[in-house]
Design a protein around this motif. Structure first.
Motif, PDB file in Angstrom:
ATOM      1  N   SER A  34     119.990 -82.594  72.168  1.00 23.29           N
ATOM      2  CA  SER A  34     121.268 -82.091  71.684  1.00 23.29           C
ATOM      3  C   SER A  34     121.327 -80.748  70.161  1.00 23.29           C
ATOM      4  O   SER A  34     121.703 -79.973  70.565  1.00 23.29           O
ATOM      5  CB  SER A  34     120.787 -83.339  70.497  1.00 23.29           C
ATOM      6  OG  SER A  34     119.612 -83.705  69.158  1.00 23.29           O
ATOM      7  N   ARG A  35     120.004 -80.225  70.874  1.00 24.40           N
ATOM      8  CA  ARG A  35     119.857 -78.941  70.096  1.00 24.40           C
ATOM      9  C   ARG A  35     120.630 -77.397  70.874  1.00 24.40           C
ATOM     10  O   ARG A  35     121.290 -76.593  70.495  1.00 24.40           O
ATOM     11  CB  ARG A  35     118.196 -78.557  69.256  1.00 24.40           C
ATOM     12  CG  ARG A  35     117.998 -79.256  67.644  1.00 24.40           C
ATOM     13  CD  ARG A  35     116.501 -78.839  67.952  1.00 24.40           C
ATOM     14  NE  ARG A  35     115.890 -79.898  66.558  1.00 24.40           N
ATOM     15  CZ  ARG A  35     114.401 -79.815  65.931  1.00 24.40           C
ATOM     16  NH1 ARG A  35     113.943 -79.252  66.327  1.00 24.40           N
ATOM     17  NH2 ARG A  35     114.100 -80.423  65.089  1.00 24.40           N
ATOM     18  N   ALA A  36     119.667 -78.014  72.280  1.00 23.73           N
ATOM     19  CA  ALA A  36     120.261 -76.987  72.964  1.00 23.73           C
ATOM     20  C   ALA A  36     121.822 -77.074  73.558  1.00 23.73           C
ATOM     21  O   ALA A  36     122.159 -75.850  73.351  1.00 23.73           O
ATOM     22  CB  ALA A  36     119.414 -76.892  74.446  1.00 23.73           C
ATOM     23  N   ALA A  47     124.083 -80.716  66.151  1.00 22.29           N
ATOM     24  CA  ALA A  47     123.001 -80.827  66.483  1.00 22.29           C
ATOM     25  C   ALA A  47     123.174 -82.685  66.326  1.00 22.29           C
ATOM     26  O   ALA A  47     123.052 -83.202  67.327  1.00 22.29           O
ATOM     27  CB  ALA A  47     122.014 -80.570  66.358  1.00 22.29           C
ATOM     28  N   SER A  48     123.122 -83.092  64.878  1.00 25.26           N
ATOM     29  CA  SER A  48     122.980 -84.202  64.715  1.00 25.26           C
ATOM     30  C   SER A  48     124.166 -85.605  65.009  1.00 25.26           C
ATOM     31  O   SER A  48     124.497 -86.210  65.824  1.00 25.26           O
ATOM     32  CB  SER A  48     123.327 -84.500  62.758  1.00 25.26           C
ATOM     33  OG  SER A  48     124.619 -84.113  62.182  1.00 25.26           O
ATOM     34  N   THR A  49     125.545 -84.533  65.304  1.00 29.99           N
ATOM     35  CA  THR A  49     126.481 -84.633  65.553  1.00 29.99           C
ATOM     36  C   THR A  49     126.468 -84.660  66.751  1.00 29.99           C
ATOM     37  O   THR A  49     126.856 -86.008  68.125  1.00 29.99           O
ATOM     38  CB  THR A  49     127.895 -84.155  65.430  1.00 29.99           C
ATOM     39  OG1 THR A  49     128.553 -84.049  64.140  1.00 29.99           O
ATOM     40  CG2 THR A  49     128.874 -84.280  66.281  1.00 29.99           C
ATOM     41  N   VAL A  50     126.204 -84.077  67.848  1.00 36.61           N
ATOM     42  CA  VAL A  50     125.291 -84.196  68.857  1.00 36.61           C
ATOM     43  C   VAL A  50     125.670 -85.310  69.324  1.00 36.61           C
ATOM     44  O   VAL A  50     124.702 -85.640  70.313  1.00 36.61           O
ATOM     45  CB  VAL A  50     125.348 -82.918  70.154  1.00 36.61           C
ATOM     46  CG1 VAL A  50     124.674 -82.484  71.442  1.00 36.61           C
ATOM     47  CG2 VAL A  50     126.474 -81.693  69.303  1.00 36.61           C
ATOM     48  N   ARG A  51     123.859 -85.380  68.583  1.00 35.34           N
ATOM     49  CA  ARG A  51     122.549 -86.112  68.395  1.00 35.34           C
ATOM     50  C   ARG A  51     123.671 -87.772  69.368  1.00 35.34           C
ATOM     51  O   ARG A  51     123.295 -88.620  69.572  1.00 35.34           O
ATOM     52  CB  ARG A  51     121.447 -86.483  67.941  1.00 35.34           C
ATOM     53  CG  ARG A  51     120.716 -87.074  68.500  1.00 35.34           C
ATOM     54  CD  ARG A  51     119.410 -87.084  67.277  1.00 35.34           C
ATOM     55  NE  ARG A  51     119.184 -85.563  67.081  1.00 35.34           N
ATOM     56  CZ  ARG A  51     119.128 -84.709  66.089  1.00 35.34           C
ATOM     57  NH1 ARG A  51     120.207 -85.337  65.051  1.00 35.34           N
ATOM     58  NH2 ARG A  51     119.267 -83.655  66.003  1.00 35.34           N
ATOM     59  N   LEU A  54     125.369 -87.787  72.807  1.00 34.13           N
ATOM     60  CA  LEU A  54     124.625 -88.200  73.575  1.00 34.13           C
ATOM     61  C   LEU A  54     124.374 -90.076  73.258  1.00 34.13           C
ATOM     62  O   LEU A  54     123.552 -90.958  74.833  1.00 34.13           O
ATOM     63  CB  LEU A  54     123.255 -87.136  73.121  1.00 34.13           C
ATOM     64  CG  LEU A  54     123.671 -86.069  73.933  1.00 34.13           C
ATOM     65  CD1 LEU A  54     122.482 -85.120  73.427  1.00 34.13           C
ATOM     66  CD2 LEU A  54     123.306 -85.823  75.185  1.00 34.13           C
ATOM     67  N   ALA A  55     123.742 -90.393  72.158  1.00 31.26           N
ATOM     68  CA  ALA A  55     123.265 -91.756  72.419  1.00 31.26           C
ATOM     69  C   ALA A  55     124.271 -92.957  72.869  1.00 31.26           C
ATOM     70  O   ALA A  55     123.514 -94.036  73.666  1.00 31.26           O
ATOM     71  CB  ALA A  55     123.124 -92.147  70.481  1.00 31.26           C
ATOM     72  N   ALA A  56     125.736 -92.524  72.509  1.00 35.56           N
ATOM     73  CA  ALA A  56     126.532 -93.635  72.584  1.00 35.56           C
ATOM     74  C   ALA A  56     127.065 -93.319  74.153  1.00 35.56           C
ATOM     75  O   ALA A  56     127.056 -94.356  74.779  1.00 35.56           O
ATOM     76  CB  ALA A  56     127.928 -93.086  72.042  1.00 35.56           C
ATOM     77  N   LEU A  57     127.045 -92.022  75.160  1.00 38.55           N
ATOM     78  CA  LEU A  57     127.169 -92.113  76.538  1.00 38.55           C
ATOM     79  C   LEU A  57     125.760 -92.463  76.529  1.00 38.55           C
ATOM     80  O   LEU A  57     125.920 -93.486  78.203  1.00 38.55           O
ATOM     81  CB  LEU A  57     126.566 -90.045  76.520  1.00 38.55           C
ATOM     82  CG  LEU A  57     127.925 -89.606  76.344  1.00 38.55           C
ATOM     83  CD1 LEU A  57     127.523 -88.615  76.240  1.00 38.55           C
ATOM     84  CD2 LEU A  57     129.239 -90.013  76.625  1.00 38.55           C
TER      85      LEU A  57
END
Length: 350
Positions: A34-36, A47-51, A54-57
């Protein structure tokens, strides 16, 4: 933005995140975190939103991770969603690089066109290329040419409706009358055009009791040209690029090499697999477990059909690891299918 969902049930933001993960993994072969993703200049999310996305996907089965602390990588379903978005988006795909797929110089030689296409497609994509020749079923004689090459040497060229070409050279003990050769060409086209490739039926047309002795003897002497066409125009599979696919640099991406080799050895099964998609009207993909052939369920196939507009004649495809450049593969098979379609149109117009 994330509230709007596509038919697959994921939001537009999740779609964007998925595409970033797939693009990154295709390029590097490494999972991405997520950070990258959040550090990319075009990304406006934290990064928290992306994380969370990613978890949802991952929960939906589109992403996975090799171990707890690792980043994400696409699953077969993720590749499928990514590839479907390429096909549906309408955005320009990359132009095939490297070898040209132009076939004008083939001079209507079907076998050479098939081999040229397979070789060029493998070079362009750096994958295993598969091309099926037009099926022999329901084929009929399109045209016959009888040529006097030397005083006692005659060549018979038979062109079938599926584009296949048969050439036979016959050597006679004595010089052949050029008028007899010209007559034979005219007679054979009149009598055989549109007939199926059944040897018995054709043989019957060559035995006309009203013909003179010299005509009957000449037709009997060259009759083997039509039998050769019947038995020679078989469903054919052209394969090129196995060394590329199994190279030291790529072999680590193929988890089940033995199964792949078994599949390649059973060419009839591969041919049947590709022919099962002959009714597809556009580019088609089999990703991982979607493959009809069990030995290929750790691989991906991208294919497209070529034909005459009113019916498909054969299939062009590439086979490679699920981590393949889908955009280039789709663009390449689409171009190759288009080139072969144009090629066969010239064959039928001759």
């Amino acid at each position: 933005m994330s509230a709007e969902r596509n038919p697959d049930g994921i939001s537009e933001r999740q779609q964007s995140v998925l595409e970033l993960v797939v693009d990154s993994y295709l390029e590097s072969g490494m999972p991405i975190g997520s950070r990258a993703i959040a550090a990319r200049p075009e990304i406006e999310w934290s990064a928290s939103t992306v994380r969370a996305e990613l978890a949802a996907l991952e929960g939906a089965g589109y992403l996975t991770h090799p171990h707890t602390s690792a980043g994400r990588m696409p699953t077969d379903s993720g590749y499928r969603l990514f590839a479907d978005s390429l096909l549906a988006s309408g955005r320009p795909l990359p132009a095939p690089r490297g070898a040209s797929l132009e076939l004008e110089r083939m001079r209507h030689e079907v076998d050479e066109a098939m081999r040229e296409t397979t070789s060029a497609l493998s070079q362009v994509t750096d994958l295993l290329a598969l091309v099926t020749a037009p099926p022999a079923s329901s084929a009929h004689i399109h045209r016959v040419e009888v040529l006097l090459l030397q005083p006692a040497v005659v060549m018979v060229v038979v062109i079938a409706s599926n584009g296949m070409v048969s050439k036979r050279v016959f050597t006679f003990a004595d010089p052949v009358d050029s008028g007899l050769v010209e007559w034979a060409a005219s007679y054979l086209n009149e009598r055989l055009e549109g007939m199926g490739l059944g040897a018995r039926m054709i043989a019957g047309r060559l035995k006309d009791p009203e013909l003179g002795e010299s005509e009957r003897e000449f037709l009997a002497a060259i009759g083997g040209a039509f039998t050769a066409l019947e038995h020679g125009v078989e469903d054919s599979l052209y394969v090129d690029g196995a060394s590329r696919l199994l190279s030291e640099q790529r072999v680590a991406e193929i988890p089940e090499i033995d199964a792949l080799m078994q599949a390649l050895e059973r060419r009839a099964s591969l041919l049947q697999m590709l022919r099962s998609a002959l009714e597809e009207r556009s580019v088609f993909l089999w990703i991982g477990a979607e493959n009809p052939e069990p030995e290929l369920r750790s691989m991906s196939v991208v294919g497209a059909n070529y034909g005459l507009g009113y019916r498909n004649l054969g299939t062009v495809g590439v086979l490679g690891p699920t981590r393949m450049d889908y955009a280039t593969a789709i663009a390449s098979v689409r171009e190759a299918a288009g080139e072969l379609s144009r090629f066969f149109e010239t064959v039928y117009e001759r």
